[in-house]
Scaffold this active site. Structure first.
Site: not given
Ligand code: TYD
Length: 145
Positions: A60
């Site tokens: 993303h």
């Molecule tokens: P995401 O940022 O997509 O994870 P990564 O980049 O590490 O693969 O986040 C994964 C899930 O966690 C998504 O459902 C959103 C949640 N999340 C939160 O609720 N708060 C946060 O601060 C973060 C970073 C993620």
């Protein structure tokens, strides 16, 4: 001595930042200080841990969010894509932070055993700031920032 960075140089491109390491016989201290090591104030800290070496994270971009990523333990790869550029980093040093600018697509993988990715973020969590569709990202990243 603390190395101070000129963060006005290319704030829309990634860069590696050497953190201040204080060495002690009994162990080390690594400092991340706004102004010296970070171009933004931290509003959120989180860390990825318990990572499956076969897994991939990220996939993303963000509209506004700026981040510092640090391999607190172990190592992993971070691939970044922006408007007209692509860069790949192997993070494996707790004294080095990777600055990830806004409008940057990121893919994290190749996690070593016990890898921990510490993230300092410029904003609190807001799903609306995410760009999770790669084609949408391509369309947006062609726009002037
Ligand atoms: P995401 O940022 O997509 O994870 P990564 O980049 O590490 O693969 O986040 C994964 C899930 O966690 C998504 O459902 C959103 C949640 N999340 C939160 O609720 N708060 C946060 O601060 C973060 C970073 C993620």
């Amino acid at each position: 001595m603390t190395q101070r960075y000129d963060f006005k140089v290319n704030p829309s491109r990634p860069r590696l930042i050497n953190l201040s390491a204080i060495h002690h016989e009994s162990g080390d201290i690594t400092v991340i200080e706004e102004g010296s090591h970070s171009p933004f104030s931290f509003r959120r800290v989180y860390y990825l841990h318990g990572l499956n070496p076969e897994s991939a994270r990220g996939s993303h971009a963000h509209h506004q969010l700026r981040q510092l990523m640090i391999a607190i333990t172990g190592s992993f790869r971070v691939r970044l894509t922006g408007s007209g550029w692509e860069e790949s980093y192997l993070l494996n040093d707790p004294n080095v932070a990777l600055y990830v600018p806004p409008r940057t697509w990121r893919d994290l993988d190749q996690f070593s055993d016990e890898a921990i990715c510490l993230v300092l973020a410029s904003e609190v969590y807001e799903e609306a700031d995410y760009i999770r569709d790669y084609q949408e990202f391509r369309n947006i990243s062609e726009l002037p920032s």
